[in-house]
Write an enzyme that holds these catalytic residues in place. Structure first.
Site, PDB file in Angstrom:
ATOM      1  N   GLY A  60       0.832  -1.193   0.000  1.00 40.96           N
ATOM      2  CA  GLY A  60       0.000   0.000   0.000  1.00 40.96           C
ATOM      3  C   GLY A  60       0.862   1.235   0.000  1.00 40.96           C
ATOM      4  N   GLY A  73       0.872   5.636   1.374  1.00 43.51           N
ATOM      5  CA  GLY A  73       0.245   6.744   2.078  1.00 43.51           C
ATOM      6  C   GLY A  73       1.011   8.018   1.830  1.00 43.51           C
ATOM      7  CG  PHE A 106       4.118   7.110   5.077  1.00 38.26           C
ATOM      8  CD1 PHE A 106       4.709   6.001   4.509  1.00 38.26           C
ATOM      9  CD2 PHE A 106       2.823   7.003   5.535  1.00 38.26           C
ATOM     10  CE1 PHE A 106       4.025   4.802   4.413  1.00 38.26           C
ATOM     11  CE2 PHE A 106       2.134   5.800   5.432  1.00 38.26           C
ATOM     12  CZ  PHE A 106       2.732   4.705   4.872  1.00 38.26           C
ATOM     13  CE  LYS A 135       4.035   3.367   7.832  1.00 35.97           C
ATOM     14  NZ  LYS A 135       3.199   4.126   8.810  1.00 35.97           N
ATOM     15  CG  ASP A 140      -5.602   9.476  10.032  1.00 40.60           C
ATOM     16  OD1 ASP A 140      -6.781   9.730   9.676  1.00 40.60           O
ATOM     17  OD2 ASP A 140      -4.706   9.181   9.222  1.00 40.60           O
TER      18      ASP A 140
END
Length: 657
Positions: free
Chosen positions: A365, A367, A369, A386, A483
């Site tokens: 995925g 985002g 960042f 990440k 969030d």
């Protein structure tokens, strides 16, 4: 209870090497005992005690209760103790939650123990367990971060304070509870707490505390905090305040002489009744087996070598894996962060190889960042990596924030950070791999959400609630997520949820948990932000409660809260659910994919709780500990909800902070 002492410290050290790992907060231990069957007499006894002991303990002036129900071999014995500085409501909530969690973590085990910050619960089919059994072991926790100056004075101060606090708890308090602090004149100040079960005599309480102090304090040398948990007694020290009310014991700091710190005034031969300490590490609640006598005999031959090796390895491991702690509201000191980063550092080359050089086929995925990739480490372990996008200033700040927070959080419903990499122009966070990815990929997909029957949806709702309760109330850091939404809820192979996405989260002080903090800018995800935050930038734990309520309604309905303003009329999920609630037809909002396969009472209760969470007035929203209680059964009467605030205000995207 604490009268069988193991005389040989070397045996203790040897046994440590054989101990299985323990779980993170809360700390459950499943005993090596018999199992019971569903609908058995033992189950009925456990249900009865679960319904009565929390009330009995919270109503007691000592915040303590025991219970014995039934006859051997189906007899159940239980003990519950709350920390001496909590109130009756917090005590009741904690013990009630403890019964629920233990029966999940140690399903059908006749003996189990769980420790929280506010309380401890233990039950067994053997009332003599505390005196004779070795399966429930003291649990030692050290906090990352060293005191770097005048360490000898600091260690001497800690030893003097914890022993003075233990002495006061044993001999000057009928509740067997005491708190302490060092007076001004030496930095950092030290705070302490000691407690025994009130049914112990003063002498036996002191013996119990002496044992766990002597067994653990050497391993806490130079550390900013440490604690030992056991059924009979517990102690704790930290360089930040952690208890309520004034300290009962105060000591002056030692003179600045440069002399070595005095050793703790405890009998070095004393050892706890039931065995040895368990190291802090990741993993689920596991059964602790009684050590066979043949093993003890075997290790005696190599006692000296094992003693040294065990002490070195055990304390090294605990310092690397124990929970983090620091003052509010700042994240931590430079020394703490440096220590933490060093212990979790991973090589960029290993992570490149693990992800196929960040191959697109491994991307999970993306985002604000950057992207997240699946990786396989050399030992076969799966991770999620990440990776910060090059040139993303927003990503840098979010990554720093996430690192500062997640590395200090330990809960089964919060994603676990396993490593970091800050080299070769790479900025990487390495997480446990969560097999079913994020909730939004399932719940908003017409085909995939057919996999989610009511049992799994209810499990996800409860898990999210418990994760938020930990963040808001039980963790060392008091965290507002800001969030929370289905894209930040990960699902493991068993469909248990894990809260992730802490880039926008904020730490709040204990006095700010329900009091709103004003943000310099509004951040978050459309449709999940509480009205007071979207309109005025005010956030608190009640903002997360609002986001939770929206998420629950989405899980139940399978429909996304669009928060779109169409033709002058609000057209969002909250409005739809409320209209059906008033009309008495709210069951019609349930996801048709479940095809009626759900208990209507449970669904209605979840919707009711969700509507309470999305009230326009933050004060009207329940705390997450109350939410967990409400979701746990129908014994609590729920207030009638008011109409939630409709989102006609959300006409512009929120700005980034």
């Amino acid at each position: 209870m604490a009268n069988h002492l193991v005389p040989c410290a070397a045996i203790v050290a040897a046994v440590v090497l054989l101990m299985p790992c323990a779980t993170g907060y809360p700390w459950p231990f499943c005993h090596d005992s018999d199992n019971f069957k569903a609908n058995s007499s033992y189950q009925a006894h456990l249900d009865f005690v679960a319904a009565t002991l929390p009330m009995n303990a919270s109503a007691s002036p000592d915040l303590f209760a025991t219970a014995v129900v039934g006859t051997v071999p189906e007899q159940l014995w239980a003990v519950g103790l709350c920390r001496g500085d909590v109130n009756a409501t917090a005590c009741f909530n904690c013990l009630t939650q403890a019964f629920r969690d233990l029966q999940n973590d140690c399903s059908y085990d006749k003996g189990a123990t769980i420790y929280y910050d506010p309380c401890m619960l233990h039950y067994s089919d053997n009332q003599q367990l505390l005196a004779d059994d070795e399966s429930d072991l003291p649990y030692f926790i050290s906090y990352n971060g060293n005191v770097t100056s005048d360490q000898a004075r600091f260690n001497g101060l800690v030893a003097e304070l914890v022993n003075a606090t233990a002495e006061h708890a044993a001999y000057n308090s009928t509740r067997r509870f005491a708190t302490g602090e060092s007076r001004a004149g030496f930095e950092p100040k030290v705070y302490s707490l000691a407690q025994c079960t009130p049914d112990l005599t003063a002498a036996r309480c002191r013996t119990c505390l002496e044992a766990i102090i002597s067994q653990s304090l050497d391993g806490f040398q130079n550390l900013v905090g440490g604690r030992a948990l056991w059924i009979n007694c517990t102690y704790r020290y930290e360089t930040a305040p952690f208890f309520d009310g004034p300290a009962m014991v105060q000591i002056a700091p030692p003179p600045s002489s440069g002399a070595p710190a005095p050793a703790p005034t405890v009998a070095p031969s004393m050892q706890p009744t039931s065995g040895t300490p368990a190291a802090v590490a990741g993993g689920g609640g596991r059964k602790y087996s009684r050590l066979p006598s043949v093993v003890v005999a075997a290790v005696l031959a190599a006692v000296t070598a094992l003693n040294l090796a065990a002490c070195l390895c055990f304390w090294r491991r605990r310092r690397r894996t124990a929970e983090e702690k620091q003052t509010y509201p700042m994240y931590s000191t430079v020394a703490e962060d440096t220590d933490m980063v060093d212990s979790m550092m991973m090589d960029a080359s290993i992570l490149r190889a693990a992800t196929g050089d960040f191959d697109e086929s491994n991307k999970l995925g993306e985002g604000g960042f950057g992207a997240v990739y699946k990786g396989v480490l050399p030992d076969g372990g799966e991770v999620a990596v990440k990776r910060l996008s090059q040139g993303s200033s927003r990503g840098v700040e979010e990554l720093k924030n996430e690192l500062a927070l997640v590395a200090k959080l330990r809960h089964k419903n919060v994603v676990t950070l396993v490593g970091i990499c800050l080299e070769q122009q790479e900025r990487l966070l390495v997480y446990e791999f969560v097999a079913n990815r994020s909730l939004n990929l399932i719940i908003f997909d017409a085909e995939k959400r057919e996999r989610l029957d009511w049992r799994h949806r209810h499990q996800i709702i409860n898990g999210i609630a418990r994760g938020l309760q930990y963040l808001h109330e039980d963790s060392q850091l008091k965290v507002v997520h800001r969030d929370l939404n289905p894209s930040n809820i990960l699902l493991d192979a068993n469909m248990d949820p894990k809260i992730s996405g802490f880039g926008l989260a904020r730490i709040v002080g204990r006095d700010q948990q329900t009091q709103a903090v004003v943000s310099q800018g509004v951040v978050g995800t459309y449709g999940y932000m509480a009205p007071e935050y979207a309109l005025r930038g005010n956030y608190s734990v009640k903002s997360d409660a609002f986001s939770f309520g929206v998420t629950v309604l989405e899980i139940i309905s399978g429909r996304k809260n669009s928060a779109i303003y169409n033709g002058g009329k609000p057209d969002d999920l909250l409005d739809t659910v409320w209209q059906h609630w008033e009309a008495g037809t709210v069951v019609e909002t349930v996801d048709p994919c479940m095809d009626g396969g759900f208990p209507e009472g449970d669904v209605l209760r979840c919707i009711h709780v969700a509507l309470l969470c999305v009230q326009g007035d933050p004060a009207a929203r329940p705390a997450m500990s109350s939410v967990v209680m409400m979701l746990g059964g129908d014994t609590i009467t729920l207030q009638a909800p008011s109409k939630p605030m409709i989102f006609e205000y959300y006409q512009e995207s929120p700005e980034n902070e």
